[in-house]
Design a protein around this motif. Structure first.
Motif, PDB file in Angstrom:
ATOM      1  N   ASP A 184       1.606  -6.841  -0.530  1.00 48.67           N
ATOM      2  CA  ASP A 184       0.393  -7.251  -1.214  1.00 48.67           C
ATOM      3  C   ASP A 184       0.991  -7.392  -2.782  1.00 48.67           C
ATOM      4  O   ASP A 184       1.342  -6.698  -3.533  1.00 48.67           O
ATOM      5  CB  ASP A 184      -0.953  -6.519  -1.225  1.00 48.67           C
ATOM      6  CG  ASP A 184      -1.358  -6.289   0.326  1.00 48.67           C
ATOM      7  OD1 ASP A 184      -0.682  -5.693   1.053  1.00 48.67           O
ATOM      8  OD2 ASP A 184      -2.394  -6.753   0.534  1.00 48.67           O
ATOM      9  N   ARG A 187      -3.045  -6.191  -6.001  1.00 49.16           N
ATOM     10  CA  ARG A 187      -3.771  -4.921  -5.243  1.00 49.16           C
ATOM     11  C   ARG A 187      -5.040  -4.490  -5.680  1.00 49.16           C
ATOM     12  O   ARG A 187      -5.122  -4.290  -6.765  1.00 49.16           O
ATOM     13  CB  ARG A 187      -2.473  -3.913  -5.562  1.00 49.16           C
ATOM     14  CG  ARG A 187      -1.176  -4.318  -4.749  1.00 49.16           C
ATOM     15  CD  ARG A 187      -0.490  -3.013  -4.581  1.00 49.16           C
ATOM     16  NE  ARG A 187       0.648  -3.367  -3.456  1.00 49.16           N
ATOM     17  CZ  ARG A 187       1.128  -2.193  -2.736  1.00 49.16           C
ATOM     18  NH1 ARG A 187       0.874  -1.105  -2.948  1.00 49.16           N
ATOM     19  NH2 ARG A 187       1.895  -2.916  -1.684  1.00 49.16           N
ATOM     20  N   LEU A 192      -7.386  -1.376  -0.173  1.00 49.26           N
ATOM     21  CA  LEU A 192      -6.095  -1.162   0.587  1.00 49.26           C
ATOM     22  C   LEU A 192      -6.030   0.183   1.298  1.00 49.26           C
ATOM     23  O   LEU A 192      -5.606   0.280   2.463  1.00 49.26           O
ATOM     24  CB  LEU A 192      -5.021  -1.359  -0.528  1.00 49.26           C
ATOM     25  CG  LEU A 192      -4.309  -2.802  -0.738  1.00 49.26           C
ATOM     26  CD1 LEU A 192      -3.150  -2.615  -1.544  1.00 49.26           C
ATOM     27  CD2 LEU A 192      -3.802  -3.220   0.571  1.00 49.26           C
TER      28      LEU A 192
END
Length: 349
Positions: A184, A187, A192
């Motif tokens: 990614d 972020r 996440l």
């Protein structure tokens, strides 16, 4: 759970990662509260303070505190790269079997760290979230916008996202390694980390007011966080654009029918208001759709550029840590003053 899969020999049991940007006013209070808590753990630890290009005396104060606190490790970024990028820099370089991330503003209590570590060890958890059970210290507007944000991301990213969980959390080495492996670009760790699906637990606490300094989360950055969260984890905005386009098409059909009927009865002049309103409506829908598409195209553009997220200007532990972790010919192994690029990005929120 694999606690020490990629740790170097003699690594600390716990790393505490603290992104900092212009925190000179709160830094003495942070050290006075954090150091005794960690000393009472009875285990080896390190504090990874990531100076995100501060323009005040943050770097100077950190260097002074380190003279009497050898466990304090300072990573200085060459420019202000953003909160999530600074957090990434700390996670990338933390050496502990467990890693706790916490902000420097003391709104999240460091006294909860031993409880988080004990819970992770007792129940073999890879993630322990700090949950804000009471946000009475925040303004009403802050509480309202925070609640709206969490309802939105939980609807888009799924119920695995804990409500009222910020960036105060504990991660095992396995969870940290999994995060480092993700590609990614922009972020948002509060989305996440739950996405990993690792075994997790929660520690609840009351959110305290900031004892000094100013908030680094103004309205503009809160909006940017929300945009990154939505566009990074869901294609729903594109579907919204499609529905808006369909709705606009139906409105156009209705306006066409009205226009034809008005023309048939020779009432074309009175229809100017509805026609003008319809043109404005269609134009607004088109601009919204183009804006939503632009957000996703921008993310693709950023990914294609693949520019480094941050450059490390110095790392007080680089002399021995990087030599142990990297090959002798890599930039990471050449010393503290060698800039180390990173390929992921994030915005300070």
């Amino acid at each position: 759970m694999t606690e020490t899969s990629n740790t170097v020999a003699g690594a600390a049991v716990l790393s505490v990662v603290i992104p900092m940007y212009n925190e000179e006013e709160v830094l003495p209070a942070l050290v006075s509260r954090l150091r005794p808590v960690l000393a009472g753990l009875g285990a080896a630890y390190e504090v990874v303070a990531v100076d995100d290009g501060s323009t005040d005396r943050t770097a100077e104060l950190l260097a002074a505190f380190r003279l009497g606190w050898p466990e304090l490790r300072i990573i200085g970024l060459r420019r202000n790269s953003g909160h999530q990028a600074a957090l990434t820099a700390g996670l990338d370089r933390a050496r502990g079997a467990y890693v706790v991330s916490i902000d420097a503003d003391l709104q999240d209590p460091p006294e909860k760290i031993p409880e988080m570590l004990e819970l992770a060890r007792a129940e073999h958890l890879d993630i322990v979230y700090g949950i804000r059970a009471d946000r009475a210290s925040d303004t009403g507007f802050k509480r309202w916008t925070a609640g709206l944000y969490y309802r939105l991301v939980r609807r888009l990213a799924g119920p695995s996202v804990p409500a009222q969980a910020g960036d105060f959390r504990l991660l095992s080495r396995a969870a940290v390694d999994a995060l480092k492996a993700l590609p990614d670009q922009q972020r948002v760790y509060r989305l996440l980390v739950p996405w990993l699906g690792f075994p997790s637990g929660q520690v609840r606490y009351e959110r305290a007011p900031r004892p000094a300094g100013q908030s680094k989360y103004p309205l503009g950055r809160m909006i940017r966080l929300a945009v990154d969260s939505v566009t990074g984890f869901s294609a729903a905005p594109l579907r919204i654009a499609t529905w808006l386009g369909g709705f606009a098409f139906l409105v156009c059909l209705a306006l066409m029918a009205y226009t034809l009927s008005a023309h048939a009865f020779d009432h074309t002049v009175p229809g100017w208001t509805s026609l003008f309103t319809g043109v404005l409506f269609i134009g607004a829908v088109q601009l919204i759709c183009v804006g939503l598409l632009g957000e996703y195209v921008g993310r693709i553009y950023t990914a294609v550029q693949n520019r480094p997220t941050y450059f490390v200007g110095h790392d007080t532990a680089a002399g021995h840590q990087e030599a142990a972790a990297g090959d002798p010919g890599t930039p990471e192994a050449k010393g503290a003053e060698t800039p180390v690029p990173h390929q992921r990005s994030g915005s300070r929120t």
